[in-house]
Enzyme design. Structure first.
Site, PDB file in Angstrom:
ATOM      1  N   LYS A  92       0.808  -1.182   0.178  1.00 38.92           N
ATOM      2  CA  LYS A  92       0.302   0.322  -0.198  1.00 38.92           C
ATOM      3  C   LYS A  92       0.861   1.312   0.047  1.00 38.92           C
ATOM      4  O   LYS A  92       0.275   2.241  -0.378  1.00 38.92           O
ATOM      5  CB  LYS A  92      -1.323  -0.066   1.157  1.00 38.92           C
ATOM      6  CG  LYS A  92      -2.105  -1.212   1.436  1.00 38.92           C
ATOM      7  CD  LYS A  92      -3.175  -0.662   1.620  1.00 38.92           C
ATOM      8  CE  LYS A  92      -4.577  -1.048   1.461  1.00 38.92           C
ATOM      9  NZ  LYS A  92      -4.231  -2.262   1.995  1.00 38.92           N
ATOM     10  N   GLU A 114     -10.520   7.401   4.611  1.00 40.59           N
ATOM     11  CA  GLU A 114     -11.169   6.328   5.005  1.00 40.59           C
ATOM     12  C   GLU A 114     -10.727   5.380   5.072  1.00 40.59           C
ATOM     13  O   GLU A 114      -9.163   4.970   4.100  1.00 40.59           O
ATOM     14  CB  GLU A 114     -12.532   6.019   4.950  1.00 40.59           C
ATOM     15  CG  GLU A 114     -12.422   4.769   3.735  1.00 40.59           C
ATOM     16  CD  GLU A 114     -11.981   5.583   2.078  1.00 40.59           C
ATOM     17  OE1 GLU A 114     -11.536   6.807   1.316  1.00 40.59           O
ATOM     18  OE2 GLU A 114     -11.354   4.949   1.408  1.00 40.59           O
ATOM     19  N   SER A 380       1.976  -9.629  -1.124  1.00 43.09           N
ATOM     20  CA  SER A 380       1.585  -8.915  -0.957  1.00 43.09           C
ATOM     21  C   SER A 380       1.348  -7.986   0.759  1.00 43.09           C
ATOM     22  O   SER A 380       1.734  -6.541   0.552  1.00 43.09           O
ATOM     23  CB  SER A 380      -0.032  -8.305  -1.378  1.00 43.09           C
ATOM     24  OG  SER A 380      -0.947  -8.679  -0.642  1.00 43.09           O
TER      25      SER A 380
HETATM   26  C1  LIG Z   1      -5.062  -3.629   1.699  1.00 47.69           C
HETATM   27  C2  LIG Z   1      -4.566  -5.124   1.427  1.00 47.69           C
HETATM   28  C3  LIG Z   1      -4.800  -6.104   0.116  1.00 47.69           C
HETATM   29  C4  LIG Z   1      -6.114  -5.462  -0.404  1.00 47.69           C
HETATM   30  O1  LIG Z   1      -5.823  -4.651  -1.136  1.00 47.69           O
HETATM   31  P1  LIG Z   1      -5.690  -5.126  -2.932  1.00 47.69           P
HETATM   32  O2  LIG Z   1      -5.923  -2.914  -3.199  1.00 47.69           O
HETATM   33  O3  LIG Z   1      -6.813  -5.771  -3.391  1.00 47.69           O
HETATM   34  O4  LIG Z   1      -4.224  -4.689  -3.374  1.00 47.69           O
HETATM   35  C5  LIG Z   1      -3.774  -7.002  -0.152  1.00 47.69           C
HETATM   36  N1  LIG Z   1      -2.885  -7.456   0.816  1.00 47.69           N
HETATM   37  C6  LIG Z   1      -2.231  -6.505   1.899  1.00 47.69           C
HETATM   38  C7  LIG Z   1      -1.451  -6.965   2.174  1.00 47.69           C
HETATM   39  C8  LIG Z   1      -3.396  -5.957   2.174  1.00 47.69           C
HETATM   40  O5  LIG Z   1      -3.145  -5.022   3.204  1.00 47.69           O
END
Ligand SMILES: *Cc1c(COP(=O)(O)O)cnc(C)c1O
Length: 399
Positions: A92, A114, A380
């Protein structure tokens, strides 16, 4: 023409999905953001400054790791793009730093957003601290009670956390509250959306800011393996980390792209958050996408063990890429996710975010059915935020 240049069109449409459906008071603000992005966001100055930040502050490039033991167990060759090692522990920050930089170039002094589980709020508060900007995060009272550590993080980073106490006191109300507050201070503030969702230009902008993942990963994978992967996979909430890694491979016809969404506890409405599998075209928060809705057409309640994935809509670009057939979408249950969470921790020494564990679970399943294939997963984020929840509710072993 390369896919990324072709989509979206200048009104922010990916086929039938996307657009900008705004209250009249906000139309001029979003037009300003669009103009600023097209003029500043693609300038050499902006891109150089962003490159510097990514290298010297965020710690990019993040590595690609070979998951040796998981590969042996499944029979496929599994690789992980390590966004868990990006500063603040997830992908993010890639778009939050860029949104904050754009705000600075636009002469704004404040960021507003938000947050649901608090992940976007923490990343944006981090970016605001770096740039010396004010930060105002709207969060439902229910989420504030559930996600106390993230509330503490935001406050330590200097953000103001505004509790939202009306309606369901959760993400949807937090969006309404943040928009309301933004309306009153749009001269000095930028509204910073946290995924490839919302009105144009955010799905385009956030995809571009996240494409660093795919650009790095393609180069790193070629260097490590000598050819492109057979499969690329990522979990899907709004869809930003998935678009980030897909961007690097979308023009490579031989590479299959896979989005992995939460099947939660079951297939009944309310038990899952599997928008791509069960959703129908609809509208939410100012854009058209596939949507999980109730009989009246309102956004339906959703569930996932990973709070970052429980959104009844999805990015317009994913809605389009499903229709066009370029990306395959799969749904993975809470149980399969937990199994992957334990396995990756135990076998590779990497505790993944529950969101990311969805993509790992899909890779294990696909790998067993297709031994010998190479699979690149976008990890992610890291799972520190989830350890207490998992240990308290499910113990240390898994099944
Ligand atoms: C917020 C988040 C997501 C989901 O958000 P996307 O916009 O779909 O990438 C996925 N993995 C993590 C670790 C997150 O914090």
């Amino acid at each position: 023409m390369s896919y990324l240049k072709q989509y979206p069109n200048q009104d922010g449409y990916f086929g039938d999905f996307g657009g900008a459906f705004l209250p009249p008071e906000l139309e001029s603000q979003f037009a300003e953001i669009n103009r600023a992005y097209l003029a500043l966001g693609r300038s050499a100055d902006f891109l150089n400054e962003l490159r510097y930040i990514r290298k010297h502050y965020q710690g990019r490039p993040t590595p690609v790791s070979y998951a040796r033991n998981l590969s042996r167990e499944t029979g496929a060759q599994i690789y992980l793009k390590r966004e868990d090692l990006n500063h603040s522990g997830a992908h993010k920050l890639n778009h939050c730093m860029a949104e904050a930089l754009l705000a600075k170039h636009m002469g704004k002094t404040k960021l507003i957003a938000e947050t649901g589980a608090g992940q976007h709020g923490v990343a944006l508060a981090t970016a605001a601290a770096y740039f010396g900007m004010e930060c105002e995060i709207h969060m439902g009272e229910i989420d504030i009670a559930k996600e106390a550590p993230n509330v503490t993080r935001m406050k330590l980073l200097g953000a103001e956390v505004v509790p939202v106490g009306f309606g369901g006191r959760s993400l949807k109300e937090a969006v309404d509250s943040a928009f309301q507050s933004y309306l009153g201070q749009a001269e000095t503030a930028l509204f910073a959306i946290g995924s490839v969702v919302g009105p144009h230009p955010f799905p385009l902008m956030v995809r571009d800011f996240q494409s660093v993942i795919g650009t790095e990963a393609r180069e790193q994978f070629l260097e490590l393996v000598g050819e492109l992967p057979d499969q690329v996979g990522a979990c899907l909430g709004g869809g930003s980390n998935a678009m980030g890694i897909f961007s690097g491979f979308i023009d490579d016809e031989g590479v299959s792209l896979n989005g992995v969404e939460p099947l939660g506890k079951g297939t009944k409405l309310g038990e899952h958050s599997a928008t791509m599998t069960f959703g129908k075209p609809g509208m939410i928060h100012g854009f058209k996408c596939l949507l999980l809705s109730d009989e009246e057409g309102n956004p339906a309640p959703v569930h996932s063990i990973a709070s970052g994935l429980d959104y009844p809509g999805v990015g317009p670009e994913h809605s389009f890429l499903k229709t066009s057939g370029r990306v395959n979408y799969h749904a993975i249950s809470d149980d399969e996710t937990l199994d992957a969470f334990y396995k990756l921790s135990r076998m590779e020494g990497i505790i993944p975010a529950l969101e990311s564990a969805h993509a790992v679970a899909w890779a294990m399943k696909h790998g067993r059915e297709n031994p010998g294939e190479t699979i690149l997963i976008n990890l992610s984020g890291r799972g520190d935020k989830d350890i207490d929840y998992v240990a308290d509710n499910f113990g240390f072993e898994g099944s």
